[in-house]
Design a protein around this motif. Structure first.
Motif, PDB file in Angstrom:
ATOM      1  N   GLN A   2       0.810  -1.300   0.226  1.00 16.44           N
ATOM      2  CA  GLN A   2      -0.009   0.062   0.236  1.00 16.44           C
ATOM      3  C   GLN A   2       0.855   1.156   0.092  1.00 16.44           C
ATOM      4  O   GLN A   2       2.018   1.163   0.582  1.00 16.44           O
ATOM      5  CB  GLN A   2      -0.922  -0.107   1.071  1.00 16.44           C
ATOM      6  N   ALA A   3       0.313   2.075  -0.499  1.00 16.74           N
ATOM      7  CA  ALA A   3       1.190   3.394  -0.482  1.00 16.74           C
ATOM      8  C   ALA A   3      -0.043   4.793  -0.621  1.00 16.74           C
ATOM      9  O   ALA A   3      -1.217   4.507  -0.639  1.00 16.74           O
ATOM     10  CB  ALA A   3       1.905   3.476  -1.658  1.00 16.74           C
ATOM     11  N   THR A   4       0.462   5.991  -0.508  1.00 16.48           N
ATOM     12  CA  THR A   4      -0.438   7.133  -0.929  1.00 16.48           C
ATOM     13  C   THR A   4      -0.175   7.893  -2.034  1.00 16.48           C
ATOM     14  O   THR A   4       1.271   8.179  -2.134  1.00 16.48           O
ATOM     15  CB  THR A   4      -0.293   8.107   0.576  1.00 16.48           C
ATOM     16  N   LEU A  19       5.568   5.913  -0.080  1.00 19.34           N
ATOM     17  CA  LEU A  19       5.340   4.521   0.747  1.00 19.34           C
ATOM     18  C   LEU A  19       5.267   4.632   2.083  1.00 19.34           C
ATOM     19  O   LEU A  19       5.257   5.936   2.501  1.00 19.34           O
ATOM     20  CB  LEU A  19       6.613   3.667   0.594  1.00 19.34           C
ATOM     21  N   ASP A  20       4.693   3.986   3.027  1.00 21.38           N
ATOM     22  CA  ASP A  20       4.396   4.098   4.509  1.00 21.38           C
ATOM     23  C   ASP A  20       5.441   4.665   5.405  1.00 21.38           C
ATOM     24  O   ASP A  20       5.254   5.369   6.158  1.00 21.38           O
ATOM     25  CB  ASP A  20       3.669   2.927   5.086  1.00 21.38           C
ATOM     26  N   ASP A  21       6.770   4.613   4.891  1.00 20.11           N
ATOM     27  CA  ASP A  21       7.802   4.919   5.459  1.00 20.11           C
ATOM     28  C   ASP A  21       8.182   6.287   5.075  1.00 20.11           C
ATOM     29  O   ASP A  21       9.250   6.997   5.387  1.00 20.11           O
ATOM     30  CB  ASP A  21       9.035   4.020   5.453  1.00 20.11           C
ATOM     31  N   ARG A  45      -5.311   6.766  -1.170  1.00 18.27           N
ATOM     32  CA  ARG A  45      -4.717   5.561  -0.705  1.00 18.27           C
ATOM     33  C   ARG A  45      -4.726   4.613  -1.871  1.00 18.27           C
ATOM     34  O   ARG A  45      -5.808   4.023  -2.473  1.00 18.27           O
ATOM     35  CB  ARG A  45      -5.626   4.886   0.440  1.00 18.27           C
ATOM     36  N   GLN A  65      -6.854   1.155  -3.435  1.00 16.07           N
ATOM     37  CA  GLN A  65      -6.958   0.334  -2.224  1.00 16.07           C
ATOM     38  C   GLN A  65      -8.462   0.153  -1.840  1.00 16.07           C
ATOM     39  O   GLN A  65      -9.122   1.080  -1.692  1.00 16.07           O
ATOM     40  CB  GLN A  65      -6.141   0.928  -0.994  1.00 16.07           C
TER      41      GLN A  65
END
Length: 67
Positions: A2-4, A19-21, A45, A65
């Motif tokens: 998943q990513a934004t 990415l989530d990080d 998302r 998503q």
């Protein structure tokens, strides 16, 4: 994975996700078209499929998503 959604250019159908990080990763028109989307807005998302890792990470599919 998943990513934004971060950026998107509707003329070229290219953009980037976070990415989530917080790592930004760009995608090309081929990855966007593979997901069947018509539009992508920043902050959405998304689900992505990738190949490679690290500096060689490449997005092969971008789609929304769904839960």
């Amino acid at each position: 994975m998943q990513a934004t959604s971060y950026t998107y250019d509707p003329e070229t159908r290219t953009g980037s996700v976070l990415l989530d990080d917080g790592t930004p990763v760009e995608f090309d028109a081929r990855a966007f078209d593979a997901g069947g989307l018509r539009l992508l807005r920043p902050g959405q998302r998304v689900r992505i499929e990738v190949t490679g890792e690290g500096a060689d990470l490449r997005i092969t599919l971008v789609t929304l998503q769904t839960f």
